[in-house]
Each structure stands twice: as structure tokens, then as C-alpha cells.
Design a protein around this motif. Structure first.
Motif, PDB file in Angstrom:
ATOM      1  N   CYS A 137      23.638   9.702  73.384  1.00  0.00           N
ATOM      2  CA  CYS A 137      22.447   9.973  74.435  1.00  0.00           C
ATOM      3  C   CYS A 137      22.502   9.002  75.394  1.00  0.00           C
ATOM      4  O   CYS A 137      22.405   7.796  75.149  1.00  0.00           O
ATOM      5  CB  CYS A 137      21.061  10.008  73.553  1.00  0.00           C
ATOM      6  N   CYS A 159      18.728   6.876  74.995  1.00  0.00           N
ATOM      7  CA  CYS A 159      18.391   6.098  73.604  1.00  0.00           C
ATOM      8  C   CYS A 159      19.696   5.733  72.777  1.00  0.00           C
ATOM      9  O   CYS A 159      19.522   5.160  71.786  1.00  0.00           O
ATOM     10  CB  CYS A 159      17.207   6.749  72.751  1.00  0.00           C
ATOM     11  N   CYS A 190      19.809  13.589  73.654  1.00  0.00           N
ATOM     12  CA  CYS A 190      19.400  14.024  72.382  1.00  0.00           C
ATOM     13  C   CYS A 190      18.136  14.967  72.644  1.00  0.00           C
ATOM     14  O   CYS A 190      17.669  15.264  73.570  1.00  0.00           O
ATOM     15  CB  CYS A 190      19.218  12.998  71.412  1.00  0.00           C
ATOM     16  N   CYS A 247      15.061  12.962  74.025  1.00  0.00           N
ATOM     17  CA  CYS A 247      15.195  12.799  75.411  1.00  0.00           C
ATOM     18  C   CYS A 247      15.473  13.767  76.501  1.00  0.00           C
ATOM     19  O   CYS A 247      15.704  13.383  77.654  1.00  0.00           O
ATOM     20  CB  CYS A 247      16.248  11.421  75.550  1.00  0.00           C
TER      21      CYS A 247
END
Ligand SMILES: [Zn+2]
Length: 242
Positions: A150, A153, A170, A173
Motif C-alpha cells: 500500500c 501505509c 489497502c 487507505c
């Protein structure tokens, strides 16, 4: 200074009564313009060796800090004859040369990429070469999407792809513009490495969506000028945005 270079002929046009001007991409990925004096005379020593979409060994004279050089000799190395028999593939080839002619700062490696892409087309591959060409261009330009983690993150559980974010996201996010990835990371990675046979393992609709995503990614990260690529490509290659 006299130079001898392997070069791709990007385009050529008539100049004056008997001459031609050609634009080339040399083996060190420099773009050069050359005048081929007398090239349109039937007796010209250049013959058909300076046609667009061909690879040659060129000898030319160019002064330092000059834009236009003089072509002295041209020996044909590769004519891409299969591409030239097929208008569909020829238009894809033109789209590569068009992009190479306009990219603001040609990166080292652009020559190799373009030559490989034309060879793939000549071997019978089609729009998968466009995917390969654009993905490799992203690599050369340092904007290749981050697919494994991601981009926000760093989580390895990525289900979405977002053009503006520059790669995978992800669930947590994910943005409004994110697209469900559907396990396409490997598809994109395989294509970017030149494993073009994987193309056939996906459905017509999946390929269309992927090309559309890659194309829009290019317009966003390489430059808005790339939008005009659509005018050169056969109309059915890149589906309209949905
Ligand atoms: Zn995340």
C-alpha cells in the motif's frame, strides 16, 4: 563532427525539391534531425533505407550545438516488414515513435525499449506491446507504480489500485478513485518484464480495462500530452473511460 550510429527512423518528410529531413533516435537515446540531400531522386544512394519505422546504421555530419546534421550514409538493418504489412500493428508502431519524438527528456534506455517493442510487434504481438512499452516507459521515467505494498501505509494486503496515488492501496487507505485490483499485480509485472504471452491468459474485457488503466496512468504521471496517443492508435485499443 562525423558520427556513426545505429538509429531508429522516427519520421521523415520531404524538403525542397529533392531532399528529405529525417528525425532519428540514436543508440544512446539522443534525438537528432538530419537532412538527406537528394534522397527523393531515383538514383539516391539512400534508397529506401531512411523510411519511417526502420532501423539503420547511419553516418552523419553534425556541428556542435547545431540542431540539423547532414546524412552521409544509411545502411538498412531492420525494416520490420511484418509490421508494415499490417495497418493495425503499424499504427501501434507509429504510436511508439510519436511518443519517443515528444517525450520531454529522453532517458537512456529509450532506444533499447523502442527497438524491442518494434521487434515484438514484428513477431506478431499486438496491443500487449503497447502495455509493455508504456509500463517500461514508466520504469525509465521513475514513475512505475508501486504494486506490492500500500503506497500509504505499506501494508502487503493490497486490493486496490489508484492512478493518482501511484500504485496499490489497502482497504483502509482506499480512495474514491481507487479501482479493484482483482489480483492483477502479476499481470502488470509480467507485462513490464516482456512476458507478453500472459496476455492470452486474460479475458478480452480484462485486457481492455488494464490497457485503459495503464494509458490513464501514463497521462497522469508522464504528461497530459500523452492523451493524444489515442488519436494515433486503432480506435478499439483503449476503451472509453467508464
Ligand atoms: Zn494502506
Amino acid at each position: 563532427m562525423i558520427k556513426r550510429k545505429e538509429a531508429l527512423i522516427l519520421n521523415s518528410f520531404d524538403y525542397g525539391n529533392t531532399s528529405k529531413i529525417i528525425h532519428i533516435l540514436t543508440s544512446n537515446s539522443e534525438r537528432v534531425s538530419l537532412i538527406a540531400k537528394g534522397a527523393r531522386k531515383p538514383t539516391s544512394r539512400f534508397g529506401g533505407n531512411i523510411e519511417t519505422v526502420s532501423l539503420g546504421d547511419l553516418v552523419y555530419y553534425i556541428k556542435d550545438n547545431r540542431d540539423l546534421g547532414i546524412l552521409k550514409e544509411a545502411a538498412l538493418q531492420q525494416f520490420y516488414s511484418e509490421v508494415k504489412k499490417d495497418l493495425y500493428r503499424l499504427n501501434i508502431a507509429f504510436s511508439f515513435l510519436w511518443t519517443v519524438s515528444r517525450i520531454p527528456d529522453p532517458e537512456r534506455g529509450l532506444f533499447g525499449l523502442t527497438k524491442r517493442s518494434l521487434t515484438f510487434l514484428d513477431r506478431g504481438f499486438r496491443e500487449e506491446v503497447l502495455a509493455y512499452f508504456l509500463l517500461s516507459l514508466f520504469q525509465l521515467s521513475g514513475v512505475f507504480p508501486n504494486l506490492k505494498n500500500c503506497v500509504v501505509c505499506d501494508s502487503e494486503e493490497v486490493d486496490f489500485f489508484d492512478i493518482a496515488s501511484g500504485g496499490s492501496l489497502c482497504k483502509r487507505c482506499k480512495t474514491n478513485t481507487a479501482i479493484l485490483m482483482d489480483g492483477w499485480q502479476n499481470f502488470i509485472l509480467d507485462l513490464s518484464k516482456g512476458r507478453l504471452r500472459v496476455w492470452k491468459e486474460y479475458t478480452f474485457s480484462q485486457r481492455g480495462i488494464l490497457l485503459s488503466i495503464i494509458y490513464r496512468y501514463g497521462v497522469y504521471h508522464i504528461g497530459g500530452w500523452l492523451n493524444r496517443l489515442r488519436d494515433i492508435l486503432p480506435f478499439e485499443i483503449i476503451p472509453k473511460e467508464r
